[in-house]
Design an enzyme around this catalytic site. Structure first.
Site, PDB file in Angstrom:
ATOM      1  CD  GLU A 254      11.928  28.709  14.079  1.00  0.00           C
ATOM      2  OE1 GLU A 254      10.722  29.127  14.061  1.00  0.00           O
ATOM      3  OE2 GLU A 254      12.700  29.056  14.969  1.00  0.00           O
ATOM      4  CE  LYS A 313       6.747  27.240  17.514  1.00  0.00           C
ATOM      5  NZ  LYS A 313       7.518  28.755  17.582  1.00  0.00           N
ATOM      6  CB  CYS A 364      10.846  28.145  17.747  1.00  0.00           C
ATOM      7  SG  CYS A 364      11.014  30.142  18.369  1.00  0.00           S
TER       8      CYS A 364
END
Length: 488
Positions: A254, A313, A364
């Site tokens: 990430e 995301k 994440c």
């Protein structure tokens, strides 16, 4: 005495999780707590179970204090309030334990196990959810046991662990063997293990060769403009160690390209040139900007070097990537300035290679969310990729707790997972939850080390019961509680 018993239960539970990871302790850890709840009034049970929960969560999620701004009062206060809030779930279980004591023995074991599951489910979904340190997660290395997750989710394993704790407590309380209850509970446990025995001799005709890179970039360097070229150079160097493996995909962590990708055309060009030279797709993480909107995104660079896709995301982290209830909580910005990211809306499925291997990205904490795993699988993903940056948590148990939860996403959906973490645990996991490889140093350390590894991940195209129908088992647990309540 009550305090010591609460402390003992909390300690045993903590030891069953990483980094000690004595998972067998979870099967008896609740017994001391149940002893001090037995025969108490609801308010007393609430207080004692709350104390146990507070001690447990303080030990297991105290690392949250590092996530924001170390040393700032708000970080300590935020961690305290998170632990205090999570402890309420233990407290409610304590009230349930007292309330259902009038139910007959065997139904009581089932109802209370269902109660624990219901509370874990609520915890995983309420206020965007906190699905870490579920009781079932402690058993993630017991491959035979956890296979029922493809039907029940992780909640089925939590149910079994609580059920055994309750049975052993009832035997201790009765001071005698309870044959009928023991036979039923043992039969259920063995049925779960027999179901899990399917993993022996399992073979797959199709695999995808994926490499993951762990650069171990210090947090302070990520914000240093002058260090960006060095970060990219280092990550490319680590990736080159995989050049002879004929990989279908290389995954970076990430925000592996710090900052906004549109502001770094030179560095982006370097990565594209590297992908073209290696003739291998590279997945990188960076921030995308569209007008006033910012996205935490993953970008796929095809083997020819061209940009071929992007995922934004979907599930943002509250207080990390956005401020919930901003009109009400805007005053927090005085202490911790926070700009909001914009959530993505598309369940993106990427395709790579001539065989069109399909995968989806989980950024994440998204790899701990069963609902997201299901949606991506339904959208056509053959395997998952997780990009994360667990450097925020420092050298604590948090990265290992993160991996635990991620393993269950594989079992629930029968999809392999490639995890690239900036500082660990970078791992490759098969559809049965078996950890095939991790990035380690020469001493076996998995966090705060740099390196790269790869594996041929099996592809399972079948959609599991959990993928198709979701949390049916949890719904049955809620119904069990309702029926038992109606009979009192």
């Amino acid at each position: 005495m009550a305090f010591l018993f609460c402390l003992l239960s909390a300690g045993l539970l903590d030891l069953s999780f990483p980094q000690i990871q004595w998972a067998f302790l979870a099967w008896v850890a609740l017994i001391p707590l149940l002893c001090v709840l037995d025969g108490q009034r609801p308010w007393v049970a609430f207080r004692r179970a709350y104390l146990c929960g507070f001690l447990f969560f303080a030990a297991t999620v105290g690392w949250v204090i590092y996530v924001t701004y170390e040393g700032v009062l708000a970080a300590y206060a935020g961690t305290f309030f998170l632990v205090a809030f999570l402890s309420l779930y233990f407290a409610l279980f304590g009230v349930m334990f007292v309330y259902f004591q009038r139910v007959a023995l065997i139904p009581r074991i089932f109802v209370l196990s269902s109660g624990w599951v219901a509370l874990e489910f609520i915890r995983a979904h309420l206020f965007t959810g906190f699905g870490w340190v579920m009781l079932g997660h402690s058993q993630y290395k017991d491959l035979w046991l956890i296979q029922i997750a493809d039907t029940t989710g992780v909640y089925g394993i939590s149910f079994l662990v609580v059920m055994i704790n309750l049975l052993l407590f009832e035997i201790w309380r009765a001071r005698k063997f309870l044959p009928k209850a023991t036979i039923i509970v043992t039969a259920i446990l063995f049925a779960a293990l027999i179901y899990g025995g399917r993993i022996t001799g399992q073979k797959y005709d199709q695999t995808v060769r994926v490499g993951v890179v762990q650069p171990n970039t210090p947090l302070e360097e990520s914000w240093d403009e002058s260090r960006k070229p060095l970060i990219i150079a280092k990550t490319i160097h680590l990736s080159q160690k995989l050049r002879d493996q004929k990989l279908n995909l290389i995954v970076w962590p990430e925000t592996s390209l710090p900052g906004t990708i549109s502001d770094e055309p030179f560095l982006t060009g370097e990565i594209q040139a590297f992908a073209a030279k290696l003739d291998t797709p590279v997945l990188i993480g960076s921030v995308a900007q569209e007008g006033d909107h910012y996205y935490n995104s993953a970008f796929l660079i095809a083997e020819g070097g061209q940009m071929s896709g992007r995922y934004d995301k979907i599930h943002l982290v509250p207080f990390g990537e956005y401020l919930p209830l901003r009109p009400v909580l805007g005053w927090i910005n005085k202490f911790v300035p926070l700009d909001d990211f914009t959530p993505g809306k598309t369940y993106t499925v990427f395709s790579i290679g001539p065989l069109h291997r399909k995968f989806s990205v989980l950024i994440c904490f998204e790899d701990t969310l069963g609902d997201l795993d299901r949606r991506f699988t339904q959208a056509g993903a053959d395997f998952f990729v997780n990009m994360t940056n667990d450097v925020w948590f420092k050298d604590t148990k948090a990265p290992f707790l993160h991996l635990q939860a991620a393993v269950f996403g594989c079992v629930e959906t029968h999809r392999s997972l490639a995890r690239a973490a900036n500082t660990g645990v970078s791992a490759l996991v098969d559809p049965w939850g078996r950890i095939i490889a991790t990035v380690t140093d020469g001493h076996g350390k998995e966090t705060f080390v740099e390196g790269a590894t790869w594996a041929a991940l099996p592809l399972d195209h079948e959609k599991t019961f959990y993928t198709k129908y979701g949390d049916v088992f949890t719904i049955l647990c809620f119904l069990c509680i309702l029926v038992a309540s109606a009979t009192l």
